[in-house]
Design a protein around this motif. Structure first.
Motif, PDB file in Angstrom:
ATOM      1  N   LEU A  60      21.460  18.647  -2.690  1.00  0.00           N
ATOM      2  CA  LEU A  60      20.142  18.171  -2.279  1.00  0.00           C
ATOM      3  C   LEU A  60      20.142  17.792  -0.792  1.00  0.00           C
ATOM      4  N   ALA A  61      21.221  17.193  -0.337  1.00  0.00           N
ATOM      5  CA  ALA A  61      21.318  16.790   1.069  1.00  0.00           C
ATOM      6  C   ALA A  61      21.332  17.990   2.016  1.00  0.00           C
ATOM      7  N   GLU A  62      21.756  19.149   1.533  1.00  0.00           N
ATOM      8  CA  GLU A  62      21.834  20.348   2.373  1.00  0.00           C
ATOM      9  C   GLU A  62      20.527  21.147   2.426  1.00  0.00           C
ATOM     10  N   VAL A  63      19.529  20.718   1.686  1.00  0.00           N
ATOM     11  CA  VAL A  63      18.252  21.438   1.691  1.00  0.00           C
ATOM     12  C   VAL A  63      17.617  21.312   3.070  1.00  0.00           C
ATOM     13  N   PRO A  64      17.186  22.419   3.647  1.00  0.00           N
ATOM     14  CA  PRO A  64      16.512  22.354   4.953  1.00  0.00           C
ATOM     15  C   PRO A  64      15.220  21.534   4.859  1.00  0.00           C
ATOM     16  N   HIS A  68      13.051  18.670  -3.676  1.00  0.00           N
ATOM     17  CA  HIS A  68      13.133  17.318  -4.245  1.00  0.00           C
ATOM     18  C   HIS A  68      12.259  17.195  -5.485  1.00  0.00           C
ATOM     19  N   ASP A  69      11.073  17.787  -5.460  1.00  0.00           N
ATOM     20  CA  ASP A  69      10.215  17.767  -6.650  1.00  0.00           C
ATOM     21  C   ASP A  69      10.901  18.456  -7.833  1.00  0.00           C
ATOM     22  N   ALA A  70      11.510  19.601  -7.582  1.00  0.00           N
ATOM     23  CA  ALA A  70      12.222  20.325  -8.645  1.00  0.00           C
ATOM     24  C   ALA A  70      13.401  19.501  -9.154  1.00  0.00           C
ATOM     25  N   HIS A  71      14.145  18.883  -8.238  1.00  0.00           N
ATOM     26  CA  HIS A  71      15.269  18.028  -8.632  1.00  0.00           C
ATOM     27  C   HIS A  71      14.773  16.901  -9.526  1.00  0.00           C
TER      28      HIS A  71
END
Length: 135
Positions: free
Chosen positions: A29-33, A41-44
């Motif tokens: 998640l931290a690596e998402v541009p 983040h919504d999908a997570h």
């Protein structure tokens, strides 16, 4: 199955889940541009909620069973405390931080808070499983 065995099983399952979150999910998640943050983040949030809830319900049920059935020793109480630390950190820090990340977008302060909360949860999960095993 006894209450102590249920606590050991639930604690071990929770620890495995927490290790995956700490070692795989949050780093990914931290690596998402930044451009993809809101979607990712919504999908997570949608996916993890369906998994987190059953784990914490199982863990809470095992802790309650242990406390109601008694007698228990210091290791068992420490195991329950570890579970409580993980659950309370999720409810009081991680979940609200995810809400702010969704509402306000990603920023370093919120991401640090989330990583700190995750470390506390991992510590609680380790404490729960290790003490349940030792008991």
């Amino acid at each position: 199955m006894t209450a102590a065995e249920a606590l050991l099983a639930a604690g071990a399952l929770h620890l495995g889940f927490q290790l995956v979150v700490t070692g795989v999910v949050y780093p990914a998640l931290a690596e998402v541009p930044d451009a993809d943050w809101t979607r990712a983040h919504d999908a997570h949030s949608r996916r993890i909620t369906m998994i987190v809830a059953p784990f914490y319900l199982l863990l809470a049920a095992a802790c309650l069973w242990v406390l109601v059935s008694g007698p228990y020793d210091a290791l068992t109480l420490t195991s329950v405390a570890g579970a409580a630390i993980a659950a309370l950190t999720t409810a009081l820090v991680a979940a609200p931080t995810h809400g702010r990340l969704e509402r306000d977008g990603r920023n370093e302060v919120l991401m640090r808070r989330l990583r700190f909360a995750d470390g506390v949860r991992l510590g609680g999960a380790v404490l729960c499983a290790a003490c349940a095993f030792a008991a």
